[in-house]
Design an enzyme around this catalytic site. Structure first.
Site, PDB file in Angstrom:
ATOM      1  N   PRO A  62      44.444  45.460  45.600  1.00 32.45           N
ATOM      2  CA  PRO A  62      43.336  46.050  45.096  1.00 32.45           C
ATOM      3  C   PRO A  62      41.833  45.106  45.100  1.00 32.45           C
ATOM      4  O   PRO A  62      42.070  43.895  44.687  1.00 32.45           O
ATOM      5  CB  PRO A  62      43.466  46.622  43.763  1.00 32.45           C
ATOM      6  CG  PRO A  62      44.874  46.453  43.309  1.00 32.45           C
ATOM      7  CD  PRO A  62      45.427  45.383  44.385  1.00 32.45           C
ATOM      8  N   GLY A  70      38.340  43.608  44.145  1.00 30.79           N
ATOM      9  CA  GLY A  70      37.288  43.183  43.115  1.00 30.79           C
ATOM     10  C   GLY A  70      37.820  43.513  41.760  1.00 30.79           C
ATOM     11  O   GLY A  70      37.238  43.855  40.748  1.00 30.79           O
ATOM     12  N   GLY A 122      40.016  41.006  40.348  1.00 32.51           N
ATOM     13  CA  GLY A 122      40.554  39.860  39.798  1.00 32.51           C
ATOM     14  C   GLY A 122      41.858  39.276  40.599  1.00 32.51           C
ATOM     15  O   GLY A 122      42.365  38.257  39.961  1.00 32.51           O
ATOM     16  N   LEU A 123      42.214  39.672  41.466  1.00 38.07           N
ATOM     17  CA  LEU A 123      43.621  39.411  42.094  1.00 38.07           C
ATOM     18  C   LEU A 123      43.430  38.751  43.438  1.00 38.07           C
ATOM     19  O   LEU A 123      44.225  38.448  44.124  1.00 38.07           O
ATOM     20  CB  LEU A 123      44.461  40.614  42.441  1.00 38.07           C
ATOM     21  CG  LEU A 123      44.757  41.643  41.189  1.00 38.07           C
ATOM     22  CD1 LEU A 123      45.698  42.922  41.513  1.00 38.07           C
ATOM     23  CD2 LEU A 123      45.608  40.868  40.023  1.00 38.07           C
ATOM     24  N   GLY A 124      42.169  38.267  43.613  1.00 44.61           N
ATOM     25  CA  GLY A 124      42.156  37.491  44.625  1.00 44.61           C
ATOM     26  C   GLY A 124      42.125  37.965  46.280  1.00 44.61           C
ATOM     27  O   GLY A 124      42.456  37.299  47.011  1.00 44.61           O
ATOM     28  N   SER A 125      41.531  39.286  46.063  1.00 40.19           N
ATOM     29  CA  SER A 125      41.768  39.926  47.534  1.00 40.19           C
ATOM     30  C   SER A 125      40.596  39.229  48.491  1.00 40.19           C
ATOM     31  O   SER A 125      41.186  38.976  49.760  1.00 40.19           O
ATOM     32  CB  SER A 125      41.369  41.645  47.203  1.00 40.19           C
ATOM     33  OG  SER A 125      39.905  41.505  47.001  1.00 40.19           O
ATOM     34  N   SER A 126      39.682  38.989  48.063  1.00 41.81           N
ATOM     35  CA  SER A 126      38.817  38.153  49.127  1.00 41.81           C
ATOM     36  C   SER A 126      38.971  36.983  49.538  1.00 41.81           C
ATOM     37  O   SER A 126      39.068  36.527  50.784  1.00 41.81           O
ATOM     38  CB  SER A 126      37.334  38.457  48.725  1.00 41.81           C
ATOM     39  OG  SER A 126      36.756  37.247  47.851  1.00 41.81           O
ATOM     40  N   ALA A 177      42.203  35.888  49.418  1.00 40.34           N
ATOM     41  CA  ALA A 177      43.580  36.029  50.355  1.00 40.34           C
ATOM     42  C   ALA A 177      43.186  36.491  51.761  1.00 40.34           C
ATOM     43  O   ALA A 177      43.539  36.040  52.635  1.00 40.34           O
ATOM     44  CB  ALA A 177      44.379  37.024  49.749  1.00 40.34           C
ATOM     45  N   ASP A 202      41.553  29.993  43.678  1.00 41.47           N
ATOM     46  CA  ASP A 202      42.106  31.201  44.350  1.00 41.47           C
ATOM     47  C   ASP A 202      42.644  31.098  45.680  1.00 41.47           C
ATOM     48  O   ASP A 202      43.779  31.433  46.121  1.00 41.47           O
ATOM     49  CB  ASP A 202      41.114  32.467  44.195  1.00 41.47           C
ATOM     50  CG  ASP A 202      40.717  32.876  42.771  1.00 41.47           C
ATOM     51  OD1 ASP A 202      41.097  32.273  41.909  1.00 41.47           O
ATOM     52  OD2 ASP A 202      39.969  33.986  42.761  1.00 41.47           O
TER      53      ASP A 202
END
Ligand code: MEV
Length: 318
Positions: free
Chosen positions: A99, A101, A103-107, A109, A149
């Protein structure tokens, strides 16, 4: 020929925000991935097709003029094509289980997977080289990124991170992490900017918080090495109070954390805060109860990703 790479999401167990000011953080890569597929084309353009939209730009488009959502990836494409003196264009496809935006580092990653996928068309870079490229790309939209990240998404596992270097904690945790998503989208760079203002207004208090956070993280590292879940949970609760103090938690996040109070070993926000996700520390004894307590939110248990970024090249006749 096409080059496919994927990179994992991450959670920050301890140390977000303080890491921007030279502290230490503990990060853990998790089993949700983003996958980037790249192919050279005969056109003079870079084309991206992704879950968040589609864009086609001329190869030499000024980076500042590119939609911020696609800027890091276009930057990587331009840089790598130039580096290898390629006359080709590029077609890039991005698919994500992470998901965005929250806090899981999508951008991060995405930058890591794209750096690996695009460079994989020409050469086989080390993870260190991929990380350098990904971080440069991330900085086109978030200049003050600590690099924590991107490092976690590149190497995987559980990492002790400072801006000076990383240490992998080679341990097999007895705990699990439950993630619950507030679905409140945040922009990391904006939250980091707000913390900077807090620091400027409260110089002494911020420096004391940095000091306390550093002690807390050393204790958390010991607890991790000894698989001491109780102490680890206490340290999470303590870390959350520091994050509340610098203003990155909010009512929704506080109430989510409160729901886990009597069931998990400890909980806190993860990443930039101001929305996004919380993490709760559990083991087999309280996993189900914690998921139940958070059931009004999107929530799921995670496993640690040990591999980090992975890339493969597929030739047309294979
Ligand atoms: C974001 O996931 C973590 C922050 O510490 C920013 C950074 O480290 O660049 C808030």
């Amino acid at each position: 020929m096409k080059s496919i790479a994927s990179a994992p999401a991450k959670v920050i167990l301890f140390g977000e925000h303080f890491i921007v000011y030279g502290g230490k953080a503990i990060l853990c890569a998790i089993n949700k991935r983003i996958t980037v597929e790249s192919k050279l084309s005969d056109s003079n353009t870079i084309h991206i097709d992704s879950d968040i939209g589609i864009i086609t730009v001329p190869k030499n488009q000024l980076i500042e003029d590119i939609d911020i959502r696609f800027r890091p990836i276009i930057f990587l494409a331009q840089k790598i094509l130039r580096q290898f003196n390629s006359d080709s264009g590029l077609t890039i496809s991005i698919r994500s289980e992470i998901p965005a935006g929250v806090g899981l580092g999508s951008s991060s990653a995405c930058c890591v997977a794209a750096a690996s996928s695009i460079s994989g068309l020409f050469t086989s870079y080390s993870k260190e080289d991929i990380l350098r490229l990904a971080l440069e790309a991330e900085k086109t939209i978030f200049e003050n990124a600590s690099g924590a990240d991107t490092t976690s998404c590149t190497f995987g596992g559980i990492l002790e991170y400072t801006k000076q270097g990383i240490q992998r904690l080679d341990m097999y945790p007895k705990f699990q992490i439950v993630i619950a998503n507030s679905r409140i989208i945040h922009t990391t760079s904006q939250v980091v900017e707000r913390v900077k203002k807090f620091k400027q207004k409260n110089i002494e208090e911020f420096s004391k918080l940095c000091h306390n956070e550093a002690i807390l993280i050393d204790q958390a590292v010991d607890a991790l090495k000894n698989n001491n879940i109780e102490v680890l949970g206490e340290k999470m609760i303590e870390n959350q109070s520091h994050l509340q103090r610098i203003g990155v938690s909010n009512q929704t996040l506080d109430s989510m954390i409160n729901l886990t109070k009597n069931v998990s070993h400890g909980a806190k926000i993860t990443g930039a805060g101001d929305g996004g996700c919380i993490i709760a520390l559990v083991d087999d004894s309280n996993l189900q109860k914690t998921l139940q307590a958070l059931s009004e939110y999107e929530c799921f248990p995670t496993k640690i990703d040990m591999s980090g970024v992975e890339q493969k090249t597929i030739h047309d006749n294979s």
